[in-house]
Design a protein around this motif. Structure first.
Motif, short mmCIF file in Angstrom:
data_model
loop_
_atom_site.label_atom_id
_atom_site.label_comp_id
_atom_site.label_asym_id
_atom_site.label_seq_id
_atom_site.Cartn_x
_atom_site.Cartn_y
_atom_site.Cartn_z
N ARG A 12 0.83 -1.20 0.00
CA ARG A 12 0.00 0.00 0.00
C ARG A 12 0.88 1.26 0.00
O ARG A 12 0.62 2.21 -0.73
N GLY A 13 1.93 1.26 0.80
CA GLY A 13 2.84 2.41 0.84
C GLY A 13 3.54 2.64 -0.49
O GLY A 13 3.70 3.78 -0.93
N LEU A 14 3.98 1.56 -1.13
CA LEU A 14 4.61 1.70 -2.44
C LEU A 14 3.65 2.22 -3.50
O LEU A 14 4.03 3.03 -4.35
N MET A 15 2.40 1.77 -3.45
CA MET A 15 1.42 2.25 -4.41
C MET A 15 1.12 3.73 -4.20
O MET A 15 1.03 4.49 -5.17
N ILE A 16 1.01 4.16 -2.95
CA ILE A 16 0.77 5.57 -2.67
C ILE A 16 1.96 6.41 -3.09
O ILE A 16 1.80 7.49 -3.67
N ALA A 17 3.19 5.92 -2.85
CA ALA A 17 4.39 6.65 -3.25
C ALA A 17 4.47 6.78 -4.77
O ALA A 17 4.83 7.84 -5.29
N ALA A 18 4.15 5.71 -5.49
CA ALA A 18 4.18 5.77 -6.96
C ALA A 18 3.12 6.74 -7.48
O ALA A 18 3.38 7.51 -8.42
N PHE A 19 1.93 6.71 -6.90
CA PHE A 19 0.87 7.63 -7.30
C PHE A 19 1.27 9.08 -7.03
O PHE A 19 1.09 9.95 -7.88
#
Length: 84
Positions: A12-19
């Motif tokens: 979830r953290g990686l997806m938010i960072a990529a977004f």
């Protein structure tokens, strides 16, 4: 992906960072001209902010006709050594 307790939070953290990185790239790419146009004003705005935050670093404003405060270590005069 193994079902580890921390793996979903990491994903979830990686997806938010990529977004967020994608949004930042698109925002700065489209509005770079506007941001660079305000840059001189931001530099001028930084001058009073730096003055307010760094003003206390030179020892204050002693010597305005007030007697020195003996409780303040900055107002104490160091002991004089005898001249030989």
């Amino acid at each position: 992906m193994p079902n580890l307790p921390n793996s979903r939070g990491l994903l979830r953290g990686l997806m938010i960072a990529a977004f967020a990185a994608t949004l930042a790239y698109l925002f700065f790419g489209e509005h770079r001209v506007h941001l660079l146009g305000y840059l001189p004003f931001l530099i001028l705005l930084a001058c009073p902010l730096l003055h307010m935050t760094m003003h206390g670093g030179h020892g204050g404003h002693g010597g305005h006709g007030h007697p020195p405060d003996r409780a303040n270590p900055a107002d104490r005069t160091p002991p004089q050594r005898p001249q030989s």
